[in-house]
Design a protein around this motif. Structure first.
Motif, short mmCIF file in Angstrom:
data_model
loop_
_atom_site.label_atom_id
_atom_site.label_comp_id
_atom_site.label_asym_id
_atom_site.label_seq_id
_atom_site.Cartn_x
_atom_site.Cartn_y
_atom_site.Cartn_z
N LEU A 82 0.83 -1.21 0.00
CA LEU A 82 0.00 0.00 0.00
C LEU A 82 0.87 1.26 0.00
CD1 LEU A 82 -2.89 -0.87 2.49
CD2 LEU A 82 -3.04 -0.59 0.01
N LEU A 83 1.94 1.24 0.76
CA LEU A 83 2.84 2.39 0.80
C LEU A 83 3.55 2.58 -0.53
CD1 LEU A 83 4.28 1.71 4.35
CD2 LEU A 83 2.89 3.68 3.71
N GLN A 84 3.96 1.52 -1.15
CA GLN A 84 4.62 1.64 -2.45
C GLN A 84 3.67 2.18 -3.52
OE1 GLN A 84 6.83 -1.84 -3.69
NE2 GLN A 84 7.53 -2.28 -1.60
N GLN A 85 2.40 1.79 -3.44
CA GLN A 85 1.43 2.34 -4.39
C GLN A 85 1.24 3.85 -4.23
OE1 GLN A 85 -2.15 0.08 -3.81
NE2 GLN A 85 -1.25 -1.85 -4.53
N ARG A 86 1.57 4.38 -3.08
CA ARG A 86 1.44 5.83 -2.82
C ARG A 86 2.77 6.55 -2.98
NH1 ARG A 86 -2.56 3.29 -0.78
NH2 ARG A 86 -4.56 4.30 -0.27
N LEU A 240 -3.70 4.21 9.94
CA LEU A 240 -2.62 4.50 10.87
C LEU A 240 -1.28 4.04 10.31
CD1 LEU A 240 -1.82 5.57 13.65
CD2 LEU A 240 -2.17 3.26 14.55
N ALA A 241 -1.25 2.88 9.64
CA ALA A 241 0.00 2.41 9.03
C ALA A 241 0.47 3.36 7.94
CB ALA A 241 -0.22 1.00 8.47
N LEU A 242 -0.44 3.83 7.10
CA LEU A 242 -0.05 4.77 6.05
C LEU A 242 0.45 6.08 6.65
CD1 LEU A 242 -2.93 4.21 3.45
CD2 LEU A 242 -0.61 3.31 3.38
N GLY A 243 -0.18 6.52 7.72
CA GLY A 243 0.26 7.79 8.32
C GLY A 243 1.60 7.68 9.02
N LEU A 244 1.84 6.57 9.74
CA LEU A 244 3.09 6.44 10.48
C LEU A 244 4.28 6.10 9.58
CD1 LEU A 244 1.94 4.45 13.66
CD2 LEU A 244 2.26 6.91 13.41
N PHE A 245 4.06 5.23 8.59
CA PHE A 245 5.17 4.75 7.78
C PHE A 245 5.33 5.51 6.46
CE2 PHE A 245 3.73 0.49 9.72
CZ PHE A 245 4.33 0.81 10.94
N GLY A 246 4.33 6.30 6.07
CA GLY A 246 4.40 6.97 4.77
C GLY A 246 4.63 8.46 4.85
N ALA A 247 5.26 8.92 5.94
CA ALA A 247 5.51 10.36 6.08
C ALA A 247 6.57 10.86 5.11
CB ALA A 247 5.91 10.68 7.52
N HIS A 248 7.48 9.98 4.67
CA HIS A 248 8.56 10.38 3.77
C HIS A 248 8.60 9.43 2.57
CE1 HIS A 248 9.74 11.61 7.92
NE2 HIS A 248 9.96 12.78 7.29
N HIS A 249 9.33 9.84 1.56
CA HIS A 249 9.39 9.02 0.34
C HIS A 249 10.29 7.80 0.51
CE1 HIS A 249 7.04 11.77 -2.08
NE2 HIS A 249 7.80 12.80 -1.67
#
Length: 412
Positions: A82-86, A240-249
């Motif tokens: 999910l993070l990689q897709q963003r 919550l996972a996207l917010g905590l782990f996706g703050a930076h590229h």
């Protein structure tokens, strides 16, 4: 007149043995062995080939729990994808040098999923590094030594809360506010003076604590389970996972080296974990094949066959043989009792008296026989139940008297 003996006959050359004949015996033996064992050998080769192919299939069991490459229920591959897709670039770091490089990088989020797997010396060296600007460090379920190294002033409460109940964030942290209620649970922590505590658990203790120092941020989370594949779709876990782990590229996940064990709350490696699961399946197939072979080759009883007797013995011969034994042993009393017992049973049957395999009732038998024959009951009592004869002549008279009595009883 004499004749000349013919010369000795010589064997035909075609019938004489040749020197190549002995070599045929080993060849025949090898051929026999091959015919006998070929199916066993082919079955073993087939099982070995299948086991090798199954063992070579990659499986998710080769990764530790909470590993971003694991598709198992306890893995975190779904969150990583999910993070990689963003637009988040994800990689892993297992050694101290790789983690040090990730912590020094700018605009990077580092997730320490196994902080308690680091030794005290590694924690000290990593905490002393000059971390990159605009960076975030996420500690998942850290113990007190990890907190002392990366977030001094935050203390662990050592009281696990329910991980199935959704809890509201009750804080101003944007990542928690956007996620809303989350099934976080796990350990709870006592935040410092200027820290932000979210998802309260029992007063001043929280399941998530955030600390910001300039452009650097440390987030302590008391559980890894909300980010696993099996729980990511519950409540606000994915947000919550996207917010905590996706703050930076840039995102770096901590993973474990092969053979490194996690802390007391994590899964520990055993020697069985180093064996691919395919080999267990191959061993099971070999065991089943062995059991089938045992059933196939086991000795079994055939159907019951009737067999004719080798000789037929007449009843008179058996009677004569028993009589000779009685005569040789002078067993007149036993012979007399045998004759009387047989006479009593036949007479009772002729008189219609109830009887079984044992003797009939003496009184009833003597009275019925006396009524039929017109003789005194005492005479019949003496005949049927009297003493044993003293000599062979008395035994013969007893046999004649019993025979006469039976014949008279049978007369209408």
């Amino acid at each position: 007149m004499t004749t000349t003996a013919p010369p000795p006959a010589t064997a035909d050359p075609a019938e004489q043995p040749t020197t190549a004949a002995p070599a045929a015996a080993p060849r025949t033996t090898l051929r026999t062995l091959w015919r006998r064992w070929r199916w066993w050998l082919l079955s073993a080769l087939a099982l070995l080939l299948v086991g090798t192919m199954v063992a070579g299939i990659p499986n998710n069991g080769s990764y530790e729990p909470y590993d971003p490459r694991s598709g198992a229920p306890e893995g975190t591959r779904a969150a990583d994808q999910l993070l990689q897709q963003r637009g988040v670039s994800s990689r892993t770091a297992a050694t101290e040098s790789e983690l040090a490089a990730a912590l020094r990088a700018d605009d990077t989020t580092v997730v320490l999923g196994y902080p308690d797997a680091l030794s005290s010396q590694e924690l000290t060296r990593l905490a002393a590094l000059h971390r990159g600007a605009n960076s975030r460090l996420v500690l998942l379920l850290p113990d007190q030594p990890a907190l002392k190294a990366f977030a001094p002033g935050i203390s662990i409460y050592y009281s696990a809360s329910d991980s199935t109940t959704a809890v509201e964030p009750a804080c101003a942290l944007p990542e928690a506010g956007n996620a809303g209620a989350v099934q976080l649970g796990g350990e709870s922590y006592q935040p410092g003076t200027h820290d932000v505590g979210c998802y309260p658990h029992g007063g001043t203790h929280h399941s998530l604590v955030s600390r910001t120092t300039g452009t650097q941020q440390v987030i302590v989370v008391g559980s890894r389970r909300p980010f696993t594949n099996e729980r990511l779709d519950r409540e606000g876990n994915a947000a919550l996972a996207l917010g905590l782990f996706g703050a930076h590229h840039q995102l770096v996940w901590q993973t474990l080296d092969r053979g490194v064990t996690a802390g007391p709350t994590e899964h520990r490696k055993t020697p069985g974990d180093l064996i691919p699961s395919g080999w267990y399946w191959g061993a099971l197939q070999l065991v089943l094949a062995a059991l089938l072979a045992v059933v196939w080759r086991a000795r079994r009883l055939g159907p019951v066959l009737s067999e004719r007797l080798p000789a037929v013995v007449r009843a008179s011969e058996t009677t004569e043989g028993r009589a000779r034994l009685y005569h040789r042993a002078n067993a007149r009393g036993h012979a007399a009792e045998t004759l009387r017992r047989a006479a009593r049973r036949r007479a009772a049957a002729a008189l219609g008296l109830p009887h079984t395999s044992s003797d009939p009732d003496p009184a009833a038998l003597t009275e019925a026989a006396a009524a039929r024959l017109g003789r005194p009951a005492a005479d019949l009592q003496q005949l049927l139940y009297g003493p044993a004869p003293t000599d062979d002549a008395a035994l013969l008279r007893l046999a004649d008297d019993l025979d006469d009595m039976e014949w008279q009883v049978r007369q209408p």
